[in-house]
Enzyme design. Structure first.
Site, PDB file in Angstrom:
ATOM      1  N   HIS A 158      -8.007   4.406   0.744  1.00 61.48           N
ATOM      2  CA  HIS A 158      -8.030   3.105  -0.073  1.00 61.48           C
ATOM      3  C   HIS A 158      -8.784   3.217  -1.239  1.00 61.48           C
ATOM      4  O   HIS A 158      -9.847   2.700  -1.677  1.00 61.48           O
ATOM      5  CB  HIS A 158      -8.294   1.854   0.676  1.00 61.48           C
ATOM      6  CG  HIS A 158      -7.529   1.498   1.905  1.00 61.48           C
ATOM      7  ND1 HIS A 158      -6.540   0.632   1.803  1.00 61.48           N
ATOM      8  CD2 HIS A 158      -7.359   2.143   3.070  1.00 61.48           C
ATOM      9  CE1 HIS A 158      -5.903   0.718   3.066  1.00 61.48           C
ATOM     10  NE2 HIS A 158      -6.415   1.664   3.928  1.00 61.48           N
TER      11      HIS A 158
ATOM     12  N   HIS B  55      -4.598   8.715   5.619  1.00 59.94           N
ATOM     13  CA  HIS B  55      -3.398   8.410   5.287  1.00 59.94           C
ATOM     14  C   HIS B  55      -2.778   8.941   3.818  1.00 59.94           C
ATOM     15  O   HIS B  55      -2.600   8.154   3.044  1.00 59.94           O
ATOM     16  CB  HIS B  55      -2.623   7.252   5.779  1.00 59.94           C
ATOM     17  CG  HIS B  55      -3.429   5.875   5.507  1.00 59.94           C
ATOM     18  ND1 HIS B  55      -3.719   5.644   4.185  1.00 59.94           N
ATOM     19  CD2 HIS B  55      -3.915   4.892   6.402  1.00 59.94           C
ATOM     20  CE1 HIS B  55      -4.315   4.659   4.156  1.00 59.94           C
ATOM     21  NE2 HIS B  55      -4.516   4.017   5.395  1.00 59.94           N
TER      22      HIS B  55
ATOM     23  N   ARG C  81       0.382  14.218 -14.863  1.00 53.17           N
ATOM     24  CA  ARG C  81      -0.567  14.129 -15.940  1.00 53.17           C
ATOM     25  C   ARG C  81      -1.824  13.819 -15.161  1.00 53.17           C
ATOM     26  O   ARG C  81      -2.906  14.492 -15.941  1.00 53.17           O
ATOM     27  CB  ARG C  81      -0.413  13.529 -17.165  1.00 53.17           C
ATOM     28  CG  ARG C  81       0.771  14.018 -18.023  1.00 53.17           C
ATOM     29  CD  ARG C  81       0.930  13.130 -19.404  1.00 53.17           C
ATOM     30  NE  ARG C  81       2.505  13.095 -19.405  1.00 53.17           N
ATOM     31  CZ  ARG C  81       3.058  14.207 -20.244  1.00 53.17           C
ATOM     32  NH1 ARG C  81       2.322  15.502 -20.363  1.00 53.17           N
ATOM     33  NH2 ARG C  81       4.250  14.162 -20.892  1.00 53.17           N
TER      34      ARG C  81
ATOM     35  N   ASP D  16      -2.407   5.358  13.129  1.00 55.28           N
ATOM     36  CA  ASP D  16      -2.959   4.114  12.302  1.00 55.28           C
ATOM     37  C   ASP D  16      -1.930   3.002  13.077  1.00 55.28           C
ATOM     38  O   ASP D  16      -1.684   1.734  12.436  1.00 55.28           O
ATOM     39  CB  ASP D  16      -2.486   4.294  10.916  1.00 55.28           C
ATOM     40  CG  ASP D  16      -3.132   3.417  10.194  1.00 55.28           C
ATOM     41  OD1 ASP D  16      -3.944   2.661  10.454  1.00 55.28           O
ATOM     42  OD2 ASP D  16      -2.615   3.107   8.732  1.00 55.28           O
TER      43      ASP D  16
END
Ligand SMILES: [Zn+2]
Length: 405
Positions: free
Chosen positions: A199, A220, A231, A278
């Site tokens: 996250h 994950h 880039r 998960d």
């Protein structure tokens, strides 16, 4: 069970390569001996025999990242619920796992950790609980996903130390680019806790710094992080190219396209991918309305989503994940099995006892049919799934019912 178990006739996946035909002798919860061909005469004496002809034997699955199943969520802080989950996942080949929190208040997280502490260790008829996985609360609200953004916060020294002092935390997920979280990377690593980036909105440079700070794991991969830019490769680009980082993969074909799974496996190799479920509360239950955290979610077509379509964990199990990884990569099982067991064991430092089929290791193993359906699961020498189909007692113990019904 007598405590002695003999698997015969299996195709065996070992760290040294694949045996087309082999046997595994289990005693006292450990792998006592194993070899190619048929077991030496006398090995069967007094043992329960598992004839595994046509089946493949590999280490029991290790699932590091599991929030729930069967209507139970780890944040319910219910020890009996955790035991039920342990039995459910054993039916899907899991022999060890980490119940996972998600972003929650301090007291709710404390209660969940206390429940995990209460049941940590082997579970009767189920998969061993190795500790806890803390997903949050020290994340980046810009990549909250299904984590409650209102509860995401910078790492508070008193609170985070309390979580670590619980003694059960094995993995802490945080956003390493949040300056206030950086102290916790070194602190957790010094206590032997694996620190994972997740996250996160980290740039590539921030991700490189995070590895220098002590991050070794990525939660994950692809999900809840910026996409790969040519880039600005971000955390994902770093995860793909830096060998220090192991990458979790939610291989449900929804979280990540099969082509992206194939890319990950090509970049990381057999040692760099860690399959995780998960899984959330709705796992193992019919499609319909559930909650994830405190948010309403709907489970349908193998995915669970919030009202706005955001994926809210999965309804995946690791047997399915391995199947999907095989389909996505086209690679042989001899290359894929570590993603379901050994790499996770290494990620949390339990590979001295778990994650491979080798003499002296814990007798954690799974027997799968050619379609990768789980037939038998053995956790620390105990038959936790499939025993009534395959076991025969060569010398039935007096006064104990045969497992055959
Ligand atoms: Zn999660």
């Amino acid at each position: 069970m007598s405590g002695r178990l003999l698997v015969t006739g299996a195709r065996v996946l070992t760290p040294g390569g694949e045996w087309p035909l082999g046997w595994i002798a289990v005693e006292g919860g450990r792998i006592a001996a194993m070899g190619q061909g048929q077991p030496p005469p006398g090995t069967e004496a007094g043992a329960d025999v598992l004839p595994a002809d046509g089946l493949v034997a590999m280490p029991g699955f290790i699932d590091l990242h599991v929030h729930g199943a069967l209507g139970i969520d780890v944040l319910d802080a219910d020890p009996e619920g955790l035991r039920r989950m342990a039995r459910f996942f054993a039916g899907h080949g899991v022999t060890a796992w980490l119940p996972s929190t998600m972003t929650a208040t301090g007291p709710d997280t404390d209660r969940a950790l206390e429940a995990v502490r209460a049941v940590a260790g082997p579970v009767d008829g189920g998969a061993t609980i190795l500790g806890a996985y803390l997903e949050g609360p020290y994340l980046n609200p810009a990549k909250a996903g299904a984590q409650d953004p209102a509860l995401i916060r910078p790492a508070d020294r008193g609170e985070a130390a309390r979580f670590l002092d619980s003694g059960v935390a094995r993995v802490v997920v945080l956003a390493p680019e949040v300056e206030a979280n950086r102290w916790l990377i070194a602190e957790a690593a010094a206590r032997g806790v694996t620190v994972s980036a997740g996250h996160t909105d980290a740039t590539y440079d921030q991700a490189v710094q995070a590895v220098e700070d002590g991050i070794r794991h990525v939660t994950h991969a692809f999900n809840a992080m910026r996409p790969l830019g040519h880039r600005e490769p971000g955390m994902l680009g770093a995860a793909l190219v830096l060998p220090e980082l192991r990458c979790e993969l939610v291989a449900d074909n929804v979280h990540v396209h099969p082509a992206a799974m194939r890319l990950l496996f090509a970049a990381k190799g057999p040692a760099g991918v860690v399959l995780v479920s998960d899984a959330v509360r709705a796992t193992g239950l019919p499609e319909g309305a559930y909650t994830v955290g405190d948010q309403p979610a709907f489970s349908m077509d193998g995915a669970i989503r919030l009202a706005d379509g955001t994926l809210a964990g999965s309804v995946l199990t690791l047997d399915r994940a391995l199947h999907n990884l095989q389909a996505a990569t086209g690679r042989p099982l001899a290359e894929l099995w570590p993603a379901a067991s050994r790499n996770a064991a290494q990620a949390i430092g339990v590979d001295d006892a778990k994650g491979t089929l080798e003499p002296g290791k814990d007798a954690d193993l799974v027997l799968l049919d050619p379609a990768l359906k789980v037939v038998v699961t053995v956790a620390e020498g105990a038959l936790v799934h499939g025993g009534d189909h395959l076991v025969r007692l060569s010398q039935p113990a007096i006064g104990r019912p045969s497992p055959r019904r």
